[in-house]
Design an enzyme around this catalytic site. Structure first.
Site, PDB file in Angstrom:
ATOM      1  N   ASP A 195       0.864  -1.180   0.000  1.00  9.34           N
ATOM      2  CA  ASP A 195       0.000   0.000   0.000  1.00  9.34           C
ATOM      3  C   ASP A 195       0.906   1.237   0.000  1.00  9.34           C
ATOM      4  OD1 ASP A 195      -1.916   1.957   0.416  1.00  9.34           O
ATOM      5  OD2 ASP A 195      -2.367   1.345   2.471  1.00  9.34           O
ATOM      6  N   GLU A 228      -1.238  10.650   0.694  1.00  9.51           N
ATOM      7  CA  GLU A 228      -2.539   9.995   0.797  1.00  9.51           C
ATOM      8  C   GLU A 228      -2.784   9.431   2.185  1.00  9.51           C
ATOM      9  OE1 GLU A 228      -5.516   6.757   0.681  1.00  9.51           O
ATOM     10  OE2 GLU A 228      -3.400   6.651   1.236  1.00  9.51           O
TER      11      GLU A 228
END
Length: 356
Positions: free
Chosen positions: A187, A221
């Site tokens: 991720d 993010e």
């Protein structure tokens, strides 16, 4: 996209996951990506936040697409240098202390010097603390043991280590004979690699896109405001590439591409979701529709920032997210195939109506 080079993809992913890039300290990895693209003669642009943008002109230059993947990862900062010479951490991103217990880490000072250490419970030794197993894994109890001869705070500061220095976690990346990739920071570096490989293919094969398309390598993010900048006014569709989550009640798996229908921000655009489904079915791409209840993406960040866009989210299924993660090569393949088909599709959702 049957010719997607999985060996090259794995090698590039291994290179990127080994570059520390906790949110707030991403200059190094963005520079590497910039260099990679320049070697392919692909033009790039840095925005003020330090993210990287690539724009490919399309046949239709009035209606744009926007695709993102984020380079920033989970990490930590030094919160306190303890009298013992151990370090207290403040976490960057949403994860739990127990997910990093026993992990080796790197501490980067303001001067750029890097030291190694291990993240441990203060009460780790069962020979000393008989209730170690019952102690809560929290900021007060977790600490970093530095791999240097230090016994107090002054010893630590003499190394140049100070409050606010960044901490990154060793990825421990591994490819199994059965095709699984285990690593921290899949991720979202797995999607970064997919985007890089797609850009390379589009460039090398001189593939013309139906719409001008922007590719943003976002860098914040994990702290919820990564992909809400540098979105051109002509953007109609915004597609985030990020991981699909696996667990009880989830439809995602490690062998398909996940198409998110809703996350903590609310539903994703129904029309774009249907288009992604149709592309998957038409091109024999294995996919799952799923809802991610404790999740946000670059696309949802852009919606919260007020951009008038149609937003979607796809990505490979990843197990044990925000811990020691795992996916399969086939899930990467399926995600790359859907992205490639999407970029070449003529159908665009405009004003809530399918056009093209």
């Amino acid at each position: 996209m049957k010719d997607f080079a999985m060996e090259n993809t794995y090698n590039l992913l291994k290179q990127l996951v080994e570059i520390p890039s906790p949110a707030g300290n991403t200059f190094g990895i963005i520079s590497i990506i910039d260099e990679y693209l320049h070697e392919l003669c692909i033009e790039t642009k840095w925005n003020h936040r330090g993210a990287l943008l690539v724009t490919l002109p399309g046949k239709d230059q009035n209606h744009h697409r926007f695709v993102t993947a984020h380079v920033d990862t989970l990490g930590a900062m030094i919160k306190e240098i303890k009298p013992s010479g151990r370090l207290t951490m403040d976490l960057i991103g949403g994860f739990t202390f127990n997910s990093i217990e026993g992990e080796n880490c790197r501490i980067e000072t303001s001067s750029g010097r890097v030291y190694t250490g291990t993240i441990l419970m203060h009460q780790t030794s069962l020979h000393v603390y008989k209730d170690s197993a019952k102690a809560e894994r929290n900021q007060a109890n977790m600490e970093i043991r530095i791999d240097e001869q230090v016994s107090n705070a002054d010893d630590v500061r003499s190394l140049g280590i100070e409050v606010g220095d960044f901490i990154s976690f060793e990825p421990r990346m591994e490819l199994t004979p059965s095709g699984f990739i285990k690593s921290r920071h899949l991720d979202d570096k797995v999607c970064v690699v997919i985007m890089l490989q797609i850009l390379k293919k589009l460039h090398m094969e001189e593939i013309s896109l139906p719409y001008t398309t922007h590719f943003l390598f976002s860098n914040s993010e994990e702290i919820r405001y990564g992909g809400n900048a540098s979105v051109p006014p002509a953007t109609v569709e915004y597609l985030a590439l990020d991981i699909g989550v696996i667990g009880d009640g989830q439809a995602s798996d490690e062998y398909s591409v996940s198409i998110c229908t809703k996350d903590s921000s609310g539903p994703y655009h129904l029309g774009l979701r249907k288009s992604l489904q149709q592309l998957s079915e038409k091109n024999n791409i294995a996919y799952n529709l799923d809802i991610f209840p404790f999740y946000g993406s670059d696309a949802s960040s852009a919606i919260h920032a007020g951009h008038d866009i149609i937003h979607g989210l796809i990505g490979p299924g990843v197990d044990a997210t925000h811990a020691y993660e795992r996916t399969h090569l086939s899930s990467i393949q399926q995600t790359a195939s859907l992205l490639f088909c999407y970029l070449q599709s003529n159908m665009m959702i405009e004003g809530g109506i399918e056009n093209g």
